[in-house]
Design an enzyme around this catalytic site. Structure first.
Site, PDB file in Angstrom:
ATOM      1  N   HIS A  12     -42.328  55.776  46.475  1.00 34.12           N
ATOM      2  CA  HIS A  12     -42.004  54.718  47.236  1.00 34.12           C
ATOM      3  C   HIS A  12     -42.196  55.246  48.638  1.00 34.12           C
ATOM      4  CE1 HIS A  12     -39.873  52.103  43.918  1.00 34.12           C
ATOM      5  NE2 HIS A  12     -40.244  53.045  43.300  1.00 34.12           N
ATOM      6  N   GLU A  55     -43.714  48.898  50.640  1.00 35.59           N
ATOM      7  CA  GLU A  55     -44.331  50.487  50.490  1.00 35.59           C
ATOM      8  C   GLU A  55     -45.829  50.998  50.085  1.00 35.59           C
ATOM      9  OE1 GLU A  55     -41.235  51.759  48.025  1.00 35.59           O
ATOM     10  OE2 GLU A  55     -39.290  50.240  49.104  1.00 35.59           O
ATOM     11  N   GLU A 115     -40.393  59.353  47.821  1.00 29.83           N
ATOM     12  CA  GLU A 115     -40.149  58.919  48.680  1.00 29.83           C
ATOM     13  C   GLU A 115     -41.210  59.568  49.101  1.00 29.83           C
ATOM     14  OE1 GLU A 115     -38.260  56.298  49.009  1.00 29.83           O
ATOM     15  OE2 GLU A 115     -37.354  55.895  46.929  1.00 29.83           O
ATOM     16  N   HIS A 138     -42.182  48.055  45.118  1.00 32.07           N
ATOM     17  CA  HIS A 138     -42.078  47.696  46.493  1.00 32.07           C
ATOM     18  C   HIS A 138     -43.167  47.536  47.128  1.00 32.07           C
ATOM     19  CE1 HIS A 138     -37.684  49.837  45.082  1.00 32.07           C
ATOM     20  NE2 HIS A 138     -37.571  48.632  44.752  1.00 32.07           N
TER      21      HIS A 138
HETATM   22 ZN   LIG Z   1     -39.173  51.652  46.728  1.00 33.06          ZN
END
Ligand SMILES: [Zn+2]
Length: 424
Positions: A314, A188, A387, A185
């Site tokens: 992420h 990020e 994350e 992404h």
């Molecule tokens: Zn992500």
């Protein structure tokens, strides 16, 4: 974070309403990064349980995270109208363009010193060129330990560079292999720093850290720091952050909904090219996911997948997630109780070192076509999503100051080691 979109039929079913509506789309121009043409986007918060979270994300909004029991998201006026029509009543807590402007002016609003650089004050983050230069330097400094290659090209033709770290890096030895990838992404950016941390620690630390030496001697470790370089560089173009998530193919494909395992199976991704979780036209329709998955498939030697463990980094929310995301079931097709227990045990062990919250991926909401699903469902690779920092933060959560890089990447050193040691 991951966001998703369902048809409104699914949404209505999820929130138990009797009224049905046809699927709606984001207006042309919305969420394309064309800020001038896009409608103003507000930031909203609503108290939501699991079913409501699934429903909110069904509207194609950009979910930022959970704060307390509240779900925060970015929505266009039309998306907000649709949510309200469905009986969900979020409160506006901010304005996206204003928050981005505030973030972009934080260091005096100075333009970056050079083209393709992060905004002033954040220059310590690696640009694409800086990543490549540092990978090359690692290989030059440690020719026996590191080798750089490209696994393919992005939509805009950038090489998707990878570094292999092992003793005798130039030789394919019979050792368990581990894969780390970052920056699927675009926005990020802290994840790219995480992969660069893995590279520097495992190469520069080899001579002085016995534990590092043992891991590097005993494993073959692959690191892909930027899976989505086009998106990442677009997100900082002109020295201003843009909240861009997807790749740069048309309106963008969400790479972490484009993996070809249970692709599009379960209302866990968007069919609308304008949506934040647009899954693409087919599994692996994006060259970036195709390249990374082809590399993984190339490590299947004589019917045995050599890569045994994987982390897809992420931001943000401080979570350790394991498969599956497409179902709330723990034991299901391609996942036995014993296998699930192993995911949970190692996931909790890693979370015990970085103080993240461990859970099955679908614990937040349903996703399909994500990397963990394919890595395990197709290749039986012990695959996690981290994350990273911060735990919460709205728009700013994607753009922590460069001053946190050292602390928030080293925070995962022990978890990375646990993952490597479990690659067998
Ligand atoms: Zn992500």
């Amino acid at each position: 974070m991951f966001t998703k979109r369902r048809t409104w039929t699914g949404l209505v079913a999820a929130v138990g309403l009797a009224v049905l509506a046809t699927a709606t789309s984001v207006p042309a121009g919305a969420q394309t990064g064309d800020q001038a043409a896009a409608p103003a986007r507000g930031i909203y918060s609503v108290q939501a349980d699991k079913a409501q979270r699934n429903a909110i994300e069904a509207g194609g909004v950009d979910v930022l995270g959970q704060r307390g029991g509240a779900t925060e998201f970015v929505a266009t006026p039309q998306q907000l109208d649709e949510l309200r029509a469905a009986g969900i009543a979020p409160t506006q807590i901010g304005d996206l363009d204003k928050q981005l402007a505030e973030r972009n002016s934080r260091n005096g609003g100075k333009a970056a010193a050079k083209a393709d650089e992060f905004p002033a004050g954040d220059e310590a983050y690696h640009t694409y060129d800086e990543v490549n230069a540092e990978l090359e330097k690692a290989a030059t400094d440690h020719p026996d330990l590191a080798a750089v290659s490209s696994i393919g090209k992005s939509v805009e033709g950038r090489d998707l560079n990878m570094i292999k770290i092992s003793d005798n890096a130039g030789t394919d030895e019979d050792e368990p292999e581990v894969l780390f990838n970052c920056n699927q992404h675009a926005r990020e950016h802290l994840t790219t720093e995480m992969c660069m941390r893995v590279v520097s620690r495992l190469t520069d630390g080899y001579e002085t850290d016995a534990k590092v030496k043992e891991m590097v001697d005993g494993k073959e470790i692959w690191v892909v720091p930027m899976v989505n370089p086009d998106g990442a560089m677009y997100d900082i173009e002109g020295g201003e952050y843009k909240m861009w998530r997807k790749n740069r193919d048309g309106e963008g494909t969400d790479l972490n909904r484009n993996w070809d395992y249970k692709w599009g199976c379960c209302d866990g991704s968007d069919t609308d090219p304008g949506g934040e979780t647009y899954r693409g036209t087919a599994g692996f329709s994006a060259p970036e996911t195709k390249a990374l998955s082809d590399f993984v498939l190339s490590r299947n030697v004589n019917g045995a997948q050599q890569i045994k463990a994987h982390i897809d980094f992420h931001t943000y929310s401080e979570l350790v997630l394991w498969p599956f995301g497409h179902t709330d079931e723990t034991v299901t097709e391609d996942m036995t109780q014993e296998e699930y227990d192993r995911f949970e045990t190692i996931g909790k062990e890693m979370a015990g070192t970085n103080d993240y919250t461990p859970m099955q991926s679908s614990g937040l909401y349903i996703t399909d076509g994500d990397s963990n699903g394919w890595m395990w469902g197709s290749q039986k690779i012990l695959s996690y999503t981290f994350e990273m920092y911060p735990g919460q933060g709205g728009v700013d959560g994607f753009y922590p100051p460069a001053s946190v890089i050292e602390e928030q990447t080293s925070r995962n050193d022990a978890a990375v080691d646990i993952l490597i040691q479990n690659a067998a």
